[in-house]
Motif scaffolding. Structure first.
Motif, PDB file in Angstrom:
ATOM      1  N   HIS A  51       3.822   3.174  -7.514  1.00  0.00           N
ATOM      2  CA  HIS A  51       4.002   4.433  -6.866  1.00  0.00           C
ATOM      3  C   HIS A  51       3.447   5.402  -8.073  1.00  0.00           C
ATOM      4  O   HIS A  51       2.813   6.300  -7.532  1.00  0.00           O
ATOM      5  CB  HIS A  51       5.153   4.707  -6.405  1.00  0.00           C
TER       6      HIS A  51
ATOM      7  N   SER B 180       2.645  -2.734   0.962  1.00  0.00           N
ATOM      8  CA  SER B 180       2.872  -1.208   0.089  1.00  0.00           C
ATOM      9  C   SER B 180       3.998  -1.223  -0.753  1.00  0.00           C
ATOM     10  O   SER B 180       4.579  -2.224  -0.989  1.00  0.00           O
ATOM     11  CB  SER B 180       3.037   0.159   1.303  1.00  0.00           C
TER      12      SER B 180
ATOM     13  N   CYS C 186       5.907   7.371   6.478  1.00  0.00           N
ATOM     14  CA  CYS C 186       5.014   6.235   7.451  1.00  0.00           C
ATOM     15  C   CYS C 186       5.961   5.718   8.392  1.00  0.00           C
ATOM     16  O   CYS C 186       7.043   5.023   8.383  1.00  0.00           O
ATOM     17  CB  CYS C 186       4.571   5.068   6.514  1.00  0.00           C
TER      18      CYS C 186
ATOM     19  N   ASP D 213      -1.334   5.207  -1.619  1.00  0.00           N
ATOM     20  CA  ASP D 213      -0.094   5.260  -1.698  1.00  0.00           C
ATOM     21  C   ASP D 213       0.415   5.891  -3.266  1.00  0.00           C
ATOM     22  O   ASP D 213       1.558   6.256  -3.460  1.00  0.00           O
ATOM     23  CB  ASP D 213       0.498   3.944  -1.636  1.00  0.00           C
TER      24      ASP D 213
ATOM     25  N   GLU E 222       8.693   8.135   1.859  1.00  0.00           N
ATOM     26  CA  GLU E 222       7.397   7.885   2.322  1.00  0.00           C
ATOM     27  C   GLU E 222       7.332   8.365   3.886  1.00  0.00           C
ATOM     28  O   GLU E 222       8.366   8.264   4.434  1.00  0.00           O
ATOM     29  CB  GLU E 222       7.334   6.190   2.592  1.00  0.00           C
TER      30      GLU E 222
END
Lengths: 527, 120, 586
Positions: free
Chosen positions: C328, C225, C105, B111, C103
């Motif tokens: 990040h 995350s 995802c 990430d 993102e």
């Protein structure tokens, strides 16, 4: 909106006779029809019309109470009387709707399974069988029940035998069914004979009146009850008397299996309810004993033994057939409690089981239609090759297990509540155990379909080959119904409560003086 | 502006080049001197507000009715929490992989986008 | 159209959007559509809640009724308590959507939508059964977000799931007992004296992170995350506060629980090295304030709880977002690895400091107008011990969230890490959250405090009127803050401030992660010794039963053979005899 006002007057007046006579007459006619398409269309039309009329009758019963119909204008008890009340109106609707939905499916299925020259007679026999079932349910005359029982049975034997062009084993199974069915019918007739001997009447309400005078102590009445219970027990596949059922279901033409599984045993169950609770008196000592020991006891046995048998079967239809025996056990357990809640639950399961088992057998017929599949082990990869059919099968299968949000859950919950109210905690345990067994036998098939690879032919994966729309639509109609009534169970529950109320009111007595115009039947209704 | 001062040490030039443009005028925040002399700001604040505390008495009349009280609570509570950390750390700390789940690095690899590639 | 949309709980819109998102392929072309859903669905829900409630004049709007297995469910109850949670959950949903724009995802997007929907659905649940359904959905949808943290988050996710399923089971047991006894499943004030009340309190307590039941927060949240942690921090625990406020407000025990809850995480937060874990402890600490407020249960206290939930979601979200941005860009949030980042990420640093100021209740920042209301309510209730604990905890908040997080990430010793500023979408999300952290605390006609206070469940008027900006309040709050900052600077200067070291800090979860595990291992060792014998016996036993069953029931077995008609006829006669026996002689 008032649906009832949409029905013409004559439907509500002559409907009870029309729903029987129409298919009977048309059935005789289309046996001679030159074109199978025409036969099919006629059958479709007639079952649809019967369905509409049944709906009209049901609405009429709900809003205005029971309907009585005197055949040919002869007043009961001399003439043959038909009557529709809260107990049989939903069954009439159920039978005719299932027949209608299955007939849509019949078009491709019959072409694939029945030889060309036999197709028109096939539809004719189907209509006869349908008329017989409707007649059994609608008539209020005990001997008339025997007649219609035979009409439906004999045409059923013929229809099962017609599966022989698909599998020769249909012939011995039909023969076996014929022997067993005839014994059952004979027992039933003997029982009715004994009753006639004691009461001198064949009209059910009149019979009930005379039986009240005779009282519970009479040996002949008791004997008659025993014969009727065994006779009907055979027809409704009560546990040790179910041996005809698996083979008959397994080898009959697909479409007819679905119809048979959804309706035939249900009509016999209705008769059991009708005789036990409204002709005899459930408050009588020997009736209540028999209900608790024989009906509920055999129901429990059937739930466990037949579920176990279903687990070990290799043929899909036999799995489902044994499951049907087990499900009849649930219904019998509900009836055996003889309480309002128990009867409601049992009756609800009659309706719900018809929906889900109909859907399952339709899906199985589609598997055979496309890939000739009859064995559980052949279901590998069906989730990929026939996704829509398999999805419908899965929905109905989950309902059979009793997953929340499906009709199976609703009636099992109702049954468990009834058992709890009755203090039969062990029965709840049996319901749970039997549901676990259902998870195993349904899960086995779903596992094959979704988690096993698609089989290969000549090193190539079998291509997707979905069932035709005429098969998918009926299948999904029933599968969606099983979800819709599972989420909002208000309507079927209210019907079942209406039926339970009729049963709870006990014997309906014919009062001869006031009978002619309006029957003296306590008013019942869905709400 | 300080940017135009001619006397930049080599280290300062590198720092300026590396920093985000918006952060350039504030680079002095990172200097050792600033961090060392920062203490005078809260000290002054504490003194000012303690004095003000006598001017505006607290709404809730209790034991700690004196103007200084909250400053004392703040100071001692804070010190207690921080000083308690020493014995607690001795008592409760274990190697990082004590439970055998975290391995070397707890954080995620996939990430991370440290901006070296094109920004999404 | 509007009538239709307001006829059911807006939760279903979000859940439907989540299901839809699952079917949108994860390509560059279609992901904007999914992102639009992610932001649009909560925005639509926000509008719908507002129009539904204000298009009618009652103080309580009941709708979305449906019947399930014979029980009437009320899936949409909007009143002046639940609407606050509804607003802030929708708003947080939008912010999370913006924060996660970069993102790609699918799983996070789908589960975030369903998770948000479940949170909103649970808040608007008018009965316990609806609450239970969304309660479980909340757990199931959020565990996928935990698992987005990579393989190392799986065990934590499993523990998280176990705790939440346990909470759901307790709630179910409680509500069944309660419903049986009272005949009603309505979700109103239940109280501990009601049957099943304790079970439900325990269920709420797990989700709210009561002391000793709190470990799942610090265990699971920091492992998710970058965006996952931000999403998780909003809903579950705040929903639990809502459930407590609705169900067991005024339970005195909760005041003490809340006090302990506010104090103990302070000590752990100092020790902890991972800044996201520090924030997880700080989350627990803020929940302590709210639980104490619920325990007091007065008008002022419940207003304070509601206001603090709003503000807390904003500033805690902001802090988690800033740490998410650091993670990040840098790839770690360990204080020992960070430092000096203000050079590279100045905007993130400013936003983080605004969040820190808001949580520390600096005047003109969020916490000042909400937290003080709870503390005042505790004081007015005469709970001096808990009052002192909360004051102590306020100083503690300064330590872990007010100073430690921004200081070690952005200042302190320069780690030499030079990275780029956070992506624009993160900056926008943080900017919005930061703006509201300040705006809602500004009094007067131009500030937003009036809107916050007008929204509160009971009118802040008359006796209960609360004025945060009194001279003494500002002065003493500033005393507290300044003294604490001074203490920090002093301790740092004299070298008594503990250095940041990488370590695993033991908490109560040691009991089940270590002690419990050891017990299980010991039992399994003993078992394996007994094993050989027991397995042999079991195999023999079940093998025998299995064979018997198979012999009887299999297609070739005794039971399933197609009985010849003759035998069947004998069977029928036998049955007849049996029935006759029962009928004649029983």
């Amino acid at each position: 909106m008032d649906l009832l006002s949409l029905f013409p007057e004559w439907v509500l007046v002559h409907g009870p006779a029309a729903i029987v006579v129409l298919p009977l007459m048309v059935g005789a006619l289309i046996a001679l029809s030159p074109s199978e398409k025409l036969s099919w269309a006629t059958t479709w039309f007639v079952t649809g019309l019967s369905g509409l009329m049944s709906l009209g009758l049901l609405l009429q019963v709900i809003s205005h109470g029971p309907i009585a119909y005197a055949m040919g204008g002869w007043k009961p008890p001399l003439g043959i009387a038909y009557s529709v009340d809260g107990l049989n109106a939903p069954i009439l609707l159920l039978i005719s709707v299932i027949a209608f939905v299955c007939t849509v499916y019949a078009l491709p299925s019959v072409i694939a399974e029945v030889e060309p020259e036999k197709r028109s007679p096939f539809y004719a026999a189907f209509l006869l069988s349908f008329a017989g079932l409707m007649g059994m349910v609608v008539t209020a005359d005990a001997f008339n029940v025997c007649v219609f029982l035979e009409v439906s049975s004999i045409s059923t034997y013929a229809l099962v035998a017609m599966g022989s062009s698909r599998d020769r084993r249909a012939l011995p199974s039909s023969f076996n069914y014929l022997i067993m069915g005839s014994i059952g019918a004979t027992f039933f007739v003997i029982g009715i004979g004994f009753l006639y001997m004691q009461t001198g009447t064949l009209n059910m309400m009149d019979m009930a009146r005379v039986l009240q005078d005779i009282g519970p102590g009479d040996r002949v009445v008791q004997l008659a009850f025993a014969f009727i219970v065994i006779g009907l027990g055979l027809k409704l596949a009560m546990f040790p008397l179910h041996t005809w059922l698996p083979t008959a279901y397994a080898y009959a033409p697909s479409f007819f299996t679905a119809f048979l599984a959804a309706t035939a045993t249900k009509a016999a169950l209705y008769l059991l309810l009708r005789f036990t609770f409204t002709v005899f008196d459930p408050s009588w000592h020997f009736i209540s004993n028999a209900l608790m020991v024989i009906i509920a006891g055999l129901g429990i046995l059937g739930m466990l033994a037949a579920s176990l048998q279903a687990i070990f079967q290799s043929d899909i239809r036999r799995v489902l057939a044994f499951s049907s025996v087990a499900q009849v056990g649930y219904i019998l357990l509900g009836i055996g409690m003889a309480t309002t809640l128990g009867l409601t639950a049992g009756y609800l399961h009659i309706l719900n089981h018809a929906i889900m088992k109909g859907a399952l057998f339709l899906a199985v017929g589609a598997f055979w239609y496309r890939f000739g599949i009859t064995k559980v082990s052949d279901m590998r990869g069906l989730g990929t090759t026939m996704p829509w059919t398999m999805a419908g099968f899965t929905v109905a299968g989950l309902s059979l297990i009793g997953v929340p949000g499906t009709v199976g859950f609703v009636s099992k919950l109702a049954l468990a509540q009834a058992a709890a109210e009755n203090g039969w905690w062990w029965a709840i345990g049996v319901i749970v155990l039997s549901s676990v067994l259902a998870i195993v036998y349904v899960g086995r098939m779903i596992e094959q379909a979704y988690f096993q690879p698609v089989p290969k032919i000549n090193d190539k994966y079998i291509k997707r080959n979905e069932a035709p729309l005429t098969m998918l639509i009926p299948l999904w109609t029933l599968a969606l119904a099983s979800v819709a009534f599972g989420i909002d169970s208000h309507w079927p529950t209210s019907l079942a409560q209406g039926a339970a109320q009729v049963l709870g009111d006990g014997p309906i007595l014919l009062v001869r003086e006031t009978m002619p115009a309006i029957p003296a039947i306590p008013s019942t209704g869905g709400h | 502006m300080s940017d135009n001062k001619p006397t930049l040490s080599p280290q300062e030039i590198v720092d300026r080049a590396e920093a985000h443009p918006a952060a350039v005028p504030f680079l002095w925040l990172g200097s050792h001197k600033t961090q060392r002399n920062f203490i005078y700001i809260p000290l002054a604040g504490m003194i000012i507000f303690s004095v003000l505390g006598f001017v505006f008495p607290p709404k809730y009349p209790t034991l700690w009715e004196y103007g200084l009280s909250y400053a004392a609570i703040g100071f001692f509570s804070y010190s207690f929490v921080v000083l308690a950390a020493h014995p607690l750390f001795k008592m409760l700390s274990r190697p990082e992989n004590y439970y055998g789940e975290d391995g070397e690095e707890l954080e995620l690899e996939g990430d991370v986008d440290n901006g070296e590639g094109s920004d999404a | 159209m509007l009538d239709f949309l307001t006829s059911f709980s807006p939760a279903f819109i979000l859940i439907a959007a989540g299901v839809l998102a699952a079917f949108i392929p994860a390509s560059n072309i279609s992901s904007p559509v999914r992102k639009a859903l992610l932001i649009g669905a909560p925005a639509l829900a926000l509008v719908l809640i507002n129009t539904t409630f204000f298009s009618q004049n009652q103080s309580t709007y009941l709708g979305g009724t449906m019947s399930f297995a014979g029980i009437e469910l009320t899936t949409l109850r909007i009143d002046n308590l639940s609407i606050i949670w509804g607003y802030i959950f929708c708003f947080a949903g939008i912010l999370n959507g913006i924060f996660g724009l970069h993102e790609k995802c699918k799983i996070t997007d789908t589960s975030a939508l369903i998770y948000t929907g479940a949170g909103i659905g649970a808040v608007f649940a008018g009965d316990l059964i609806t609450l239970f359904i969304f309660w479980e959905l909340l757990a199931l949808s959020s565990v996928f977000i935990v698992w987005r943290g990579g393989p190392k988050s799986y065990p934590a996710g499993m523990r998280y799931l176990a705790m939440h399923i346990l909470s759901g089971v307790l709630l179910l047991a409680g509500l069944v007992i309660y419903g049986r006894a009272t005949g009603s499943y309505a979700f109103n004030n239940i109280g501990l004296d009601a049957p099943g009340g304790w079970l439900m309190l325990l269920a709420f307590g797990i989700k709210a992170g009561f002391p000793l039941l709190h470990n799942w927060i610090q265990d699971a949240y920091p492992r998710s995350s970058v965006t996952g942690t931000v999403i998780l921090s909003v809903f579950t625990t705040k929903l639990a506060i809502y459930a407590l406020a609705r169900g067991v407000a005024g339970t005195e025990m909760l005041i003490y629980i809340g006090g302990i809850m506010a104090v103990f995480p302070v000590f752990f937060a100092v020790l902890e090295n991972d800044l996201r874990k520090v924030l997880a402890y700080s989350l627990n600490n803020q929940l302590g304030f709210m639980v104490a407020g619920v325990g007091v249960g007065s008008t002022l206290a419940l207003n304070g709880v509601a206001a603090h939930v709003v503000i807390d979601i904003l500033f805690k979200g902001l802090l988690f977002m800033s740490m998410g941005a650091v993670l990040h860009r840098v790839g770690t949030t360990k204080a020992s690895e960070l430092g000096g980042l203000f050079r590279s990420m100045p905007y993130t640093a400013v936003f983080c400091m605004i969040g820190a100021a808001a949580i520390s209740a600096v005047p003109f920042f969020g916490g000042f107008v909400s937290k003080s209301m709870i503390i005042a309510a505790v004081f007015e209730d005469g709970q001096f011990i808990v009052f002192a604990m909360l004051l102590f905890a306020s100083a503690g908040v300064l330590e872990h969230s007010g100073i430690k997080v921004p200081y070690f990430a952005f200042f302190a010793h320069d780690s030499g890490k030079r990275v780029r500023e956070a992506p624009w979408n993160m900056l926008v999300a943080m900017g919005i959250a930061a703006f509201f952290c300040i705006y809602l605390a500004i009094p007067g006609p131009f500030g937003g405090m009036q809107y916050l206070y007008n929204m509160l469940p009971s009118e802040v008027a008359g006796e209960a009127k609360f004025i945060p900006y009194s001279a003494d309040h500002v002065v003493f709050q500033m005393q507290l803050i300044m003294a604490a900052v001074f203490a920090f600077a002093l301790l740092k200067r004299v070298g008594l401030y503990p250095p940041e070291r990488r370590a695993q800090i033991l908490d109560f979860d040691w009991t089940y992660r270590r002690l419990g595990l050891a017990l299980v291992k010991w039992i399994s060792a003993i078992w394996s010794r007994l094993g050989a014998f027991v397995t042999y016996m079991l195999k023999k036993f079940f093998g025998m039963i299995g064979r018997r069953i198979y012999q009887v029931f299999s297609p070739a077995g005794t039971f399933s053979q197609d009985a010849p008609s003759g035998i069947a006829a004998v069977l029928i006669s036998g049955m007849l005899a049996a029935v006759l026996l029962v009928v004649y002689f029983f």
